[in-house]
Design an enzyme around this catalytic site. Structure first.
Site, PDB file in Angstrom:
ATOM      1  N   CYS A 179       6.270  -0.220   6.971  1.00  0.00           N
ATOM      2  CA  CYS A 179       5.832   0.922   6.164  1.00  0.00           C
ATOM      3  C   CYS A 179       6.981   1.340   5.252  1.00  0.00           C
ATOM      4  CB  CYS A 179       5.460   2.068   7.100  1.00  0.00           C
ATOM      5  SG  CYS A 179       4.950   3.565   6.260  1.00  0.00           S
ATOM      6  N   LEU A 180       6.659   1.648   4.000  1.00  0.00           N
ATOM      7  CA  LEU A 180       7.702   2.066   3.059  1.00  0.00           C
ATOM      8  C   LEU A 180       8.374   3.363   3.502  1.00  0.00           C
ATOM      9  CD1 LEU A 180       5.930   1.256  -0.346  1.00  0.00           C
ATOM     10  CD2 LEU A 180       7.705  -0.080   0.824  1.00  0.00           C
ATOM     11  N   GLN A 183       2.977   9.927   0.977  1.00  0.00           N
ATOM     12  CA  GLN A 183       4.273   9.240   1.016  1.00  0.00           C
ATOM     13  C   GLN A 183       5.137   9.568  -0.202  1.00  0.00           C
ATOM     14  OE1 GLN A 183       2.406   5.216   2.061  1.00  0.00           O
ATOM     15  NE2 GLN A 183       4.402   5.108   3.046  1.00  0.00           N
ATOM     16  N   GLY A 217       0.824  -1.194   0.000  1.00  0.00           N
ATOM     17  CA  GLY A 217       0.000   0.000   0.000  1.00  0.00           C
ATOM     18  C   GLY A 217       0.861   1.247   0.000  1.00  0.00           C
ATOM     19  N   HIS A 225      -3.918   1.073   7.948  1.00  0.00           N
ATOM     20  CA  HIS A 225      -2.581   1.672   7.916  1.00  0.00           C
ATOM     21  C   HIS A 225      -2.538   2.840   6.923  1.00  0.00           C
ATOM     22  CE1 HIS A 225       2.009   1.178   7.781  1.00  0.00           C
ATOM     23  NE2 HIS A 225       1.750   1.994   6.787  1.00  0.00           N
ATOM     24  N   GLU A 226      -3.021   2.599   5.721  1.00  0.00           N
ATOM     25  CA  GLU A 226      -2.929   3.629   4.671  1.00  0.00           C
ATOM     26  C   GLU A 226      -3.833   4.824   4.974  1.00  0.00           C
ATOM     27  OE1 GLU A 226      -0.512   3.551   2.718  1.00  0.00           O
ATOM     28  OE2 GLU A 226      -0.010   1.463   3.121  1.00  0.00           O
ATOM     29  N   HIS A 238      -2.301   7.367   7.169  1.00  0.00           N
ATOM     30  CA  HIS A 238      -1.349   8.278   6.514  1.00  0.00           C
ATOM     31  C   HIS A 238      -2.040   9.569   6.073  1.00  0.00           C
ATOM     32  CE1 HIS A 238       2.480   6.220   6.116  1.00  0.00           C
ATOM     33  NE2 HIS A 238       1.913   5.113   5.690  1.00  0.00           N
TER      34      HIS A 238
END
Ligand code: ZN
Length: 158
Positions: free
Chosen positions: A89-90, A51, A46, A131-132, A135
């Site tokens: 997480c990226l 991000q 995701g 999670h997304e 953000h």
């Protein structure tokens, strides 16, 4: 195909609240395409627009590697149950931590044509959605980690 630079923890853009998408423009379409390319290139499940430094309420998610969801202005309608597991997480490279999330979520969102739809997810999809979506309000999973944030390598050795 265009890979965008993924912003990392400490970057102020990750703490901002993203803005609703009101119309689909060629620029926003390009952003969505680039977000998908960037997510796949990074082997992520995701990615949220902030991000890659863009403060729009857009998320891409693909927990299977072949079935991406584009979620615009997503909103949680319902959650149920609980799951506790490792998350990463990226924007927090090389780290992982344990987070408890709902085991089921139902959301409302708009697709890339700005048509409304509902999506239900359980397990990994539910976790990725939660999670997304966080953000988009300037939050990272590290705020929710139970215990310590671990190095990815430590996990692999276990
Ligand atoms: Zn993330």
């Amino acid at each position: 195909m265009a890979i965008r630079n993924i912003r990392e923890i400490g970057d102020e853009v990750l703490t901002k609240t993203c803005k609703e998408v009101k119309e689909m423009t060629p620029r926003t379409r390009q952003l969505i395409d680039d977000m998908l390319d960037t997510m796949y290139e990074a082997n992520g499940v995701g990615l949220a627009a902030c991000q890659v430094g863009i403060l729009k309420r857009i998320v891409v998610i693909d927990v299977t590697g072949e079935d991406p969801y584009v979620l615009i202005n997503p909103r949680i309608l319902e959650t149920d149950g609980e799951q506790t597991g490792s998350e990463a997480c990226l924007s927090v490279p090389g780290k992982t931590g344990v987070v408890t999330r709902p085991n089921y979520v139902k959301i409302k969102a708009f697709d890339a044509e700005l048509r409304p739809f509902e999506l239900e997810g359980t397990e990994l999809l539910a976790r990725a959605i939660c999670h997304e979506l966080e953000h988009l309000d300037g939050h990272l999973y590290v705020e929710r980690v139970e215990g310590e944030l671990l190095e990815m390598e430590d996990m692999e050795e276990e």
